[in-house]
Scaffold this active site. Sequence first.
Site, PDB file in Angstrom:
ATOM      1  N   CYS A 157       3.109  -4.175  -1.007  1.00 26.12           N
ATOM      2  CA  CYS A 157       4.041  -3.171  -0.452  1.00 26.12           C
ATOM      3  C   CYS A 157       5.111  -3.847   0.395  1.00 26.12           C
ATOM      4  O   CYS A 157       5.918  -4.594  -0.127  1.00 26.12           O
ATOM      5  CB  CYS A 157       3.296  -2.115   0.356  1.00 26.12           C
ATOM      6  SG  CYS A 157       1.791  -1.511  -0.383  1.00 26.12           S
ATOM      7  N   ASP A 211       4.644   6.093  -7.818  1.00 28.99           N
ATOM      8  CA  ASP A 211       5.059   5.296  -6.658  1.00 28.99           C
ATOM      9  C   ASP A 211       6.480   5.681  -6.268  1.00 28.99           C
ATOM     10  O   ASP A 211       7.443   5.284  -6.908  1.00 28.99           O
ATOM     11  CB  ASP A 211       4.987   3.803  -7.018  1.00 28.99           C
ATOM     12  CG  ASP A 211       5.184   2.912  -5.806  1.00 28.99           C
ATOM     13  OD1 ASP A 211       5.660   3.409  -4.764  1.00 28.99           O
ATOM     14  OD2 ASP A 211       4.856   1.706  -5.906  1.00 28.99           O
ATOM     15  N   HIS A 243       1.059   4.419  -5.130  1.00 34.84           N
ATOM     16  CA  HIS A 243       1.525   3.336  -4.275  1.00 34.84           C
ATOM     17  C   HIS A 243       0.372   2.881  -3.368  1.00 34.84           C
ATOM     18  O   HIS A 243      -0.322   3.711  -2.805  1.00 34.84           O
ATOM     19  CB  HIS A 243       2.709   3.821  -3.423  1.00 34.84           C
ATOM     20  CG  HIS A 243       3.237   2.761  -2.524  1.00 34.84           C
ATOM     21  ND1 HIS A 243       4.014   1.727  -2.999  1.00 34.84           N
ATOM     22  CD2 HIS A 243       3.072   2.546  -1.204  1.00 34.84           C
ATOM     23  CE1 HIS A 243       4.323   0.936  -1.994  1.00 34.84           C
ATOM     24  NE2 HIS A 243       3.759   1.405  -0.894  1.00 34.84           N
TER      25      HIS A 243
END
Length: 275
Positions: A157, A211, A243
């Site tokens: 991320c 996501d 995500h």
Amino acid sequence: MRSVTLSLLAGLAALGRAACPVGGDASVVAHDGTAKGTYEVHNNITMYISHPPSCKPSTAAGAGDKTAILYLTDVFGLKLPQNLLLADSFARAGYLTVAPDLFNGEPAPGDINTPGFNTTLFLSLHGTNATDPIIASTISYLRTTLGVTRIGAAGYCFGGKYAFRFLEGNTNLTAQSETVDAAFTAHPSLLENEEIVAIQGPVAIAAAENDELLPLERKLEIEALLKGTGREYGVNLYSGTNHGFAVRADVSDREQRFAKEGAFLQAVRWFGEFL
Ligand SMILES: *[C@@H]1O[C@H](CO)[C@@H](O)[C@H](O)[C@H]1NC(C)=O
Ligand SMILES: *[C@@H]1O[C@H](CO)[C@@H](O)[C@H](O)[C@H]1NC(C)=O
Ligand SMILES: *[C@@H]1O[C@H](CO)[C@@H](O)[C@H](O)[C@H]1NC(C)=O
Ligand SMILES: *[C@@H]1O[C@H](CO)[C@@H](O)[C@H](O)[C@H]1NC(C)=O
């Protein structure tokens, strides 16, 4: 099935030494349990450090090379147990693994919707101006103090952007001379075109089906940019995922568990080939 197992065992025996449990072996991934690494402060940066057992990683690097994984966390940082456990998993795969605290002890709360937490403010306080120097300093510690010669960055991320930024070719972006030799990133966020086009090293991506930070249209753009670099790249898309799945999967969900383990094994195989 049985003969496959037997030939696999024969293959391992032929190696004549303890090989780290990688390849297709998902047991290397820790989903729960106690973190095994230690916290150390170097160059004024807190680092979570996990040492490999006495097995050898299957890397392409020469015998004299000393390899390490630079683990770049999501916004939940070193306070999220899954980050520490994944760092330990890389160590179990044979790599000295170092995860710098990217947020000076104050990562985002585990629940980003906590009242009073301002994501915009948080991200502005942890822009590239604040984060690049922390990562450069950690790489410097690895290379200068520990004598590490080959570094793979694994970024999740928030950290995924930086796995790209510190890949060879992008030093003009970071204004730092430090680089890594190979990168893996899962569901990178805030990744910009200029961070992709100049790379001169191999990179792999694990992407989620759902996501908001990396929608499928954006993934296609990134793939086209990667193709344009002429470097080695690999992109995997996992169904049934959101995500964050490579770190914070619901491992009671079979599809998510498979995807999380798949992303980890993708990373280890990538580093095994390119680091
Ligand atoms: C060390 O880092 C802290 C933030 O974590 C900062 O406040 C302090 O000024 C730094 N000290 C030095 C000597 O750089
Ligand atoms: C969050 O932080 C941003 C940037 O500092 C600011 O503009 C905004 O007003 C803040 N939002 C709230 C709800 O406090
Ligand atoms: C980075 O820039 C932001 C504003 O864009 C500022 O608030 C922050 O203090 C800066 N951080 C550092 C470490 O320079
Ligand atoms: C960084 O350097 C590369 C190679 O010289 C160049 O292609 C790229 O455009 C540069 N990026 C920026 C943002 O200056």
